[in-house]
Scaffold this motif. Structure first.
Motif, PDB file in Angstrom:
ATOM      1  N   PHE A  95      -4.989 101.790   2.902  1.00 24.33           N
ATOM      2  CA  PHE A  95      -4.026 102.900   2.855  1.00 24.33           C
ATOM      3  C   PHE A  95      -4.337 103.858   1.709  1.00 24.33           C
ATOM      4  CE2 PHE A  95      -0.182 104.244   0.502  1.00 24.33           C
ATOM      5  CZ  PHE A  95       0.248 105.254   1.348  1.00 24.33           C
ATOM      6  N   GLU A  96      -4.467 103.313   0.519  1.00 22.47           N
ATOM      7  CA  GLU A  96      -4.579 104.157  -0.674  1.00 22.47           C
ATOM      8  C   GLU A  96      -5.842 105.015  -0.689  1.00 22.47           C
ATOM      9  OE1 GLU A  96      -2.208 101.468  -3.988  1.00 22.47           O
ATOM     10  OE2 GLU A  96      -4.368 101.216  -3.736  1.00 22.47           O
ATOM     11  N   SER A  97      -6.968 104.429  -0.281  1.00 24.74           N
ATOM     12  CA  SER A  97      -8.250 105.099  -0.483  1.00 24.74           C
ATOM     13  C   SER A  97      -8.476 106.274   0.462  1.00 24.74           C
ATOM     14  CB  SER A  97      -9.400 104.096  -0.344  1.00 24.74           C
ATOM     15  OG  SER A  97      -9.390 103.493   0.934  1.00 24.74           O
ATOM     16  N   VAL A  98      -7.810 106.288   1.609  1.00 22.51           N
ATOM     17  CA  VAL A  98      -8.073 107.361   2.576  1.00 22.51           C
ATOM     18  C   VAL A  98      -6.842 108.209   2.868  1.00 22.51           C
ATOM     19  CG1 VAL A  98      -9.917 106.040   3.702  1.00 22.51           C
ATOM     20  CG2 VAL A  98      -7.586 105.897   4.598  1.00 22.51           C
ATOM     21  N   PHE A  99      -5.713 107.933   2.195  1.00 19.06           N
ATOM     22  CA  PHE A  99      -4.499 108.653   2.582  1.00 19.06           C
ATOM     23  C   PHE A  99      -4.631 110.162   2.379  1.00 19.06           C
ATOM     24  CE2 PHE A  99      -0.390 110.590   1.617  1.00 19.06           C
ATOM     25  CZ  PHE A  99       0.250 110.339   2.821  1.00 19.06           C
ATOM     26  N   GLY A 100      -5.232 110.566   1.263  1.00 23.85           N
ATOM     27  CA  GLY A 100      -5.401 111.999   1.029  1.00 23.85           C
ATOM     28  C   GLY A 100      -6.220 112.659   2.131  1.00 23.85           C
ATOM     29  N   LEU A 101      -7.332 112.008   2.512  1.00 21.82           N
ATOM     30  CA  LEU A 101      -8.159 112.531   3.600  1.00 21.82           C
ATOM     31  C   LEU A 101      -7.405 112.493   4.926  1.00 21.82           C
ATOM     32  CD1 LEU A 101     -11.607 110.891   2.756  1.00 21.82           C
ATOM     33  CD2 LEU A 101     -11.021 113.314   2.580  1.00 21.82           C
ATOM     34  N   GLY A 217     -12.472  97.162   0.051  1.00 21.57           N
ATOM     35  CA  GLY A 217     -11.517  97.900   0.876  1.00 21.57           C
ATOM     36  C   GLY A 217     -11.846  99.376   1.049  1.00 21.57           C
ATOM     37  N   PRO A 218     -12.022 100.128  -0.048  1.00 24.01           N
ATOM     38  CA  PRO A 218     -12.350 101.547   0.110  1.00 24.01           C
ATOM     39  C   PRO A 218     -13.670 101.791   0.825  1.00 24.01           C
ATOM     40  CG  PRO A 218     -11.539 101.116  -2.099  1.00 24.01           C
ATOM     41  CD  PRO A 218     -11.743  99.786  -1.445  1.00 24.01           C
ATOM     42  N   LEU A 219     -14.682 100.933   0.588  1.00 26.53           N
ATOM     43  CA  LEU A 219     -15.961 101.080   1.292  1.00 26.53           C
ATOM     44  C   LEU A 219     -15.764 100.957   2.801  1.00 26.53           C
ATOM     45  CD1 LEU A 219     -18.335  99.012  -1.025  1.00 26.53           C
ATOM     46  CD2 LEU A 219     -18.272 101.498  -0.773  1.00 26.53           C
ATOM     47  N   TRP A 220     -14.998  99.937   3.189  1.00 18.27           N
ATOM     48  CA  TRP A 220     -14.744  99.728   4.609  1.00 18.27           C
ATOM     49  C   TRP A 220     -13.903 100.875   5.185  1.00 18.27           C
ATOM     50  CZ3 TRP A 220     -16.091  97.460   8.900  1.00 18.27           C
ATOM     51  CH2 TRP A 220     -15.180  97.358   9.949  1.00 18.27           C
ATOM     52  N   ALA A 221     -12.835 101.236   4.478  1.00 18.95           N
ATOM     53  CA  ALA A 221     -11.943 102.284   4.982  1.00 18.95           C
ATOM     54  C   ALA A 221     -12.677 103.610   5.129  1.00 18.95           C
ATOM     55  CB  ALA A 221     -10.747 102.440   4.046  1.00 18.95           C
ATOM     56  N   GLY A 222     -13.503 103.958   4.153  1.00 21.50           N
ATOM     57  CA  GLY A 222     -14.247 105.205   4.245  1.00 21.50           C
ATOM     58  C   GLY A 222     -15.240 105.203   5.388  1.00 21.50           C
TER      59      GLY A 222
END
Length: 276
Positions: A95-101, A217-222
């Motif tokens: 949630f956190e790493s991609v919410f802005g995008l 997490g951020p690597l996967w989410a991105g």
């Protein structure tokens, strides 16, 4: 006091960052750099140095890294809690790493609108962790809180893919954060109570698994965001649901040990309060 100060920062920071980002996208970074320098200066000026303990005066368990103890912890009864720590961290960063995008791509939100939503996230997190975690865990126990929070977080991820207006986005994000806010404190509390050896080593391992989740997490989410913008939330829901199933299957209540640890903590707090 420290927790309250961090909560205030979590509330003010996103709103201020969104406002500054509306003036210039690089401005929040310069302001954050300046605030960090101010904090560094205050550390040198105000914060006293901790007294140094001679090496020969340290107990044996405090000298060096005890790899055997760490291995026993990873293969022992706390291992399931370390897995839970990783899963909740991994899921939350989806949630956190991609919410802005996500907000900019799907809703075409400005930095001020994204900052407003993240300010709501910080406010709810501060209220839930500072005011609700203690009473609710005392009433229902950490395991019940973990299970309900994991299931509600999985639902929250799915709910966040549906809104089409700003009020509904705020409501869906508020529901998700309310569900998720007490996960980390409850898991940490269980680890602290059930650590048979050094609590410091147990909490250090827990933080390592949390950090691993924040890396992966951020690597996967991105990566999957480029495939479909809803996939980070959908995989986050699957991760939280997997954590819920694991908690039902593996996480058992050590009622006697947990109650004894709670009584010991309350007694310690009472004694310290009487001395002060």
């Amino acid at each position: 006091v420290i927790g309250a100060a961090m909560g205030i920062g979590m509330v003010i920071g996103p709103g201020l960052g969104g406002f500054l980002g509306g003036q210039a996208l690089s401005l929040p970074f310069f302001v954050a750099s300046g605030l960090s320098l101010i904090a560094l200066a205050l550390v040198f000026i105000i914060l006293p140095d901790s007294p140094r303990v001679p090496q020969e005066a340290q107990p044996a368990h405090a000298r060096g890294v005890q790899l055997s103890a760490m291995a026993r912890a990873l293969s022992g009864p706390l291992s399931i809690l370390y897995v839970m720590a990783f899963l909740l961290s991994f899921g939350l960063t989806n949630f956190e790493s991609v919410f802005g995008l996500y907000a900019a791509t799907r809703y075409e939100y400005t930095t001020q609108q994204v900052g407003l939503i993240l300010m709501v996230v910080g406010l709810i997190s501060a209220v839930m962790q500072g005011g609700m975690t203690g009473p609710l865990t005392h009433r229902f126990g950490e395991i019940a809180i973990v299970r309900v929070a994991l299931l509600s977080s999985a639902i929250g991820f799915l709910v966040m893919t549906r809104p089409t207006t700003l009020p509904l986005v705020l409501l869906s994000v508020a529901y998700f954060v309310t569900s998720n806010a007490m996960l980390n404190p409850s898991v940490n509390s269980l680890i602290s109570k059930r650590a048979s050896g050094g609590q410091g080593m147990a909490m250090g391992l827990a933080n390592s698994f949390l950090s691993l989740g924040r890396v992966v997490g951020p690597l996967w989410a991105g990566f999957i965001f480029d495939i479909n913008l809803n996939l980070p939330y959908l995989t986050g829901a699957l991760i939280m649901l997997a954590g819920f199933v694991i908690s039902i299957w593996k996480l058992r209540s050590n009622t006697g040990e947990d109650n004894l640890a709670s009584l010991a903590l309350e007694a310690k707090t009472t004694i310290e309060g009487g001395l002060t």
